[in-house]
Design a protein around this motif. Structure first.
Motif, short mmCIF file in Angstrom:
data_model
loop_
_atom_site.label_atom_id
_atom_site.label_comp_id
_atom_site.label_asym_id
_atom_site.label_seq_id
_atom_site.Cartn_x
_atom_site.Cartn_y
_atom_site.Cartn_z
N MET A 122 -7.33 -2.98 -9.34
CA MET A 122 -7.08 -2.95 -7.98
C MET A 122 -8.53 -2.98 -7.37
N GLU A 146 -7.48 -2.54 4.87
CA GLU A 146 -5.98 -3.00 4.98
C GLU A 146 -5.22 -2.23 5.93
N PHE A 186 4.48 2.05 -4.10
CA PHE A 186 3.44 1.59 -4.92
C PHE A 186 4.16 0.92 -6.14
N ALA A 197 2.69 -1.06 -10.06
CA ALA A 197 1.16 -1.02 -10.89
C ALA A 197 1.66 -1.43 -12.09
N GLN A 227 7.29 0.47 -10.93
CA GLN A 227 7.65 0.22 -9.38
C GLN A 227 8.51 1.27 -8.75
N ARG A 267 -3.13 4.25 3.76
CA ARG A 267 -3.12 3.93 2.37
C ARG A 267 -4.09 4.50 1.37
N ARG A 307 -3.24 6.07 -2.15
CA ARG A 307 -3.70 5.82 -3.46
C ARG A 307 -3.80 6.66 -4.40
N ASN A 338 -2.86 -4.67 -11.14
CA ASN A 338 -1.96 -5.53 -10.54
C ASN A 338 -1.15 -4.40 -9.59
N SER A 384 -0.02 -2.98 -6.08
CA SER A 384 0.47 -3.30 -4.78
C SER A 384 1.19 -2.05 -4.08
N SER A 385 1.11 -2.38 -2.95
CA SER A 385 1.96 -1.18 -1.97
C SER A 385 2.70 -1.87 -0.89
N THR A 386 3.60 -1.19 -0.46
CA THR A 386 4.41 -1.64 0.76
C THR A 386 4.56 -0.51 1.53
#
Length: 323
Positions: free
Chosen positions: A1, A19, A138, A140, A173, A219, A223, A257, A259-261
Motif C-alpha cells: 500500500m 484520499e 478494508f 488486504a 475482506q 481514512r 488504516r 493490495n 483497499s478501503s470503502t
C-alpha cells in the motif's frame, strides 16, 4: 500500500489525507498533491448539525420539528454552515423497525441476574432513533511469518516447550473500522457482524429524511486500526497451527493490495431512564444484535459475595473440626 502524503488543513491545522479530499475536522477542501490521486466523492451537506454536548456531527432530517441528538439526547444542536463532507460509497439498508428494536431492549433489560429486579418495570424509554453510522471497510492480502512455543515436544527433549515457526497467507475482506467520533470502539465492535453483501451503492436509497453521522475518523487514521485488527486475527489463526498448546505467539505481517470503502451501516440508538440516570443501548439495524449499558444490582453483588465468604468460612470450620 502506498503511503499518502501528510499535510495540514490551511484553515484549522488538522492533519489531512489526500484520499479524503476534505478536512475531517472542519470540512475545508484539501488541495490534491497528486493529480492522479483517486479520491472519494463528496457532497455538500446543507442540513448539518453539531451537538454542543457530545460533539456529534450529523446530517439531520430537515423536516424534524424538534431536533435532538440521537447519541446523547441533548437539544443544544447548532447548525453548521454548508460544507463538503465525505459521501459514503455504499449503504447497508435498515432491516429492523422500531417495534423490533424496542422489543430487543425489553428483552435485554430482563435478561441478566445482575440487573436490578425492577429494571424492566421502572425503566422509561427516552428515545429511539435510527442512525446510519460511518465505517471504513478494508480489504488486504496478508502474508505472515510466525514463531511460537509448542507444548508438543519431540522425543528426548528435556524442556516442556519447543520452538516452532511457519508462514501463511490469507485474503482479508470486510475488516470494519468505525468512522464515528461519538460511539466508542467497544460499542461499534460489539454490533458486528454486518452482512456487507447486502450493501447497495449510495444513491439507490433515499437518505434525505434520515440521520446520517458524518465521517469524523479520517481514512489515514483508520488504516493503522485495520492493520492492528488483521494482526490480531493472524495471531489467533497462527496459534491454531501450532501443535499442542501454544504460547509466545509472535507474528510479522506484511500487507499488500490494501483497499478501503466508505460505508454507512444501520444502527438503532435507544436511550432509557432508570432512577434519574439515562443509559444508551445500540441495536444492529440489520440483524437485531444488541449492545448496551445497564445498571448493576449492588444488593445482588453483595449477596453473592457474602454467600461465597460464608461458604468458605463454613468449609474452614468443618475442616478445623475434622482434625
Amino acid at each position: 500500500m502506498s503511503d499518502v502524503a501528510d499535510d495540514r488543513c490551511q484553515v484549522c491545522g488538522a492533519l489531512t489525507d489526500d484520499e479524503d479530499l476534505f478536512c475531517h475536522n472542519c470540512g475545508t477542501e484539501v488541495a490534491m498533491a497528486d493529480a492522479n490521486t483517486v479520491a472519494p466523492s463528496t457532497t455538500a451537506a446543507t442540513h448539518s448539525f453539531r451537538c454542543e454536548s457530545c460533539g456529534a456531527s450529523m446530517s439531520y432530517d430537515a423536516s424534524a420539528q424538534a431536533l435532538r441528538c440521537p447519541f446523547c439526547g441533548a437539544t443544544q444542536l447548532s447548525e453548521v454552515s454548508t460544507q463538503s463532507v465525505l459521501q459514503a460509497e455504499q449503504v447497508v439498508p435498515m432491516g429492523v423497525d422500531r417495534a423490533v428494536a424496542e422489543a430487543r431492549l425489553r428483552e435485554f433489560l430482563g435478561s441478566s441476574f445482575w440487573h436490578p429486579g425492577d429494571l424492566g418495570r421502572q425503566s422509561q424509554m427516552q428515545q429511539a432513533t435510527p442512525v446510519y453510522v460511518p465505517y471504513w471497510v478494508f480489504a488486504a492480502d496478508a502474508h505472515t511469518c510466525y514463531t511460537a512455543d509448542s507444548s508438543h515436544t519431540p522425543p528426548g527433549a528435556r524442556g516442556d516447550w519447543y520452538p516452532v515457526s511457519g508462514e501463511r497467507s490469507e485474503r482479508y475482506q470486510g475488516v470494519l473500522i468505525s468512522g464515528s467520533s461519538v460511539l466508542t470502539p467497544a460499542e461499534t465492535q460489539s454490533l458486528l457482524p454486518f452482512d456487507l453483501q447486502a450493501a447497495v451503492p449510495n444513491g439507490e436509497l433515499d437518505l434525505t429524511n434520515v440521520t446520517l453521522e458524518q465521517f469524523r475518523v479520517a481514512r489515514k487514521h483508520a488504516r493503522p486500526w485495520a492493520r492492528t485488527s488483521i494482526e490480531q486475527l493472524e495471531r489467533q489463526r497462527c496459534a491454531t497451527l501450532v501443535p499442542g498448546r501454544a504460547r509466545n505467539v509472535r507474528v510479522n505481517v506484511m500487507l499488500s493490495n490494501v483497499s478501503s470503502t466508505s460505508m454507512l451501516l444501520p444502527v438503532w440508538i435507544l436511550a432509557y431512564r432508570y432512577r434519574d440516570q439515562v443509559y444508551r443501548v445500540l441495536v444492529n439495524g440489520q440483524s437485531g444484535k444488541l449492545a448496551g449499558q445497564a445498571p448493576l444490582s449492588y444488593w445482588k453483588l453483595f449477596g453473592v459475595i457474602a454467600a461465597v465468604v460464608l461458604l468458605v468460612l463454613v468449609l474452614l470450620l468443618f475442616g478445623a473440626l475434622a482434625r
